[in-house]
Design a protein around this motif. Sequence first.
Motif, PDB file in Angstrom:
ATOM      1  N   ILE A  98       0.828  -1.364   0.082  1.00 41.82           N
ATOM      2  CA  ILE A  98      -0.103   0.027   0.058  1.00 41.82           C
ATOM      3  C   ILE A  98       0.866   1.281  -0.121  1.00 41.82           C
ATOM      4  O   ILE A  98       2.095   0.940   0.177  1.00 41.82           O
ATOM      5  N   LYS A 152      -7.405   0.255   2.748  1.00 47.79           N
ATOM      6  CA  LYS A 152      -6.477   0.841   1.716  1.00 47.79           C
ATOM      7  C   LYS A 152      -6.506  -0.454   0.553  1.00 47.79           C
ATOM      8  O   LYS A 152      -6.529  -0.189  -0.536  1.00 47.79           O
ATOM      9  N   ARG A 153      -6.416  -1.812   1.028  1.00 50.80           N
ATOM     10  CA  ARG A 153      -6.524  -2.798  -0.043  1.00 50.80           C
ATOM     11  C   ARG A 153      -7.660  -2.769  -0.891  1.00 50.80           C
ATOM     12  O   ARG A 153      -7.626  -2.979  -1.789  1.00 50.80           O
ATOM     13  N   SER A 205      -7.607  -0.079  -3.401  1.00 53.02           N
ATOM     14  CA  SER A 205      -6.865  -0.227  -4.337  1.00 53.02           C
ATOM     15  C   SER A 205      -7.535  -1.266  -5.365  1.00 53.02           C
ATOM     16  O   SER A 205      -7.219  -1.234  -6.656  1.00 53.02           O
TER      17      SER A 205
END
Length: 88
Positions: free
Chosen positions: A56, A81-82, A85
């Motif tokens: 990240i 965050k994952r 994305s």
Amino acid sequence: MQTELSRRIRAFIEENFLFREEGAGLGEDESLLEAGLIDSTGILELVAFLETEFGIRMADAEIVPENLDSIRSIAAYVERKRESSIAA
């Protein structure tokens, strides 16, 4: 229940910042800052670990206690965050 993500974060914190015997006693919600386990330099080490380990990128504005003050908050932040994305 502790996730694999939380276990990896806990292992990093215990190996790099925890200098007491009762590592397993570190609660998921225990404040790393209030417990004196991590300081500003430690935050930078933690950020580098998270970026490398979990792929990240942390913006400067995201380096705040709400995201980095406990194992649970760190794991939740990394998950967000994952997910963002993957959606992007």
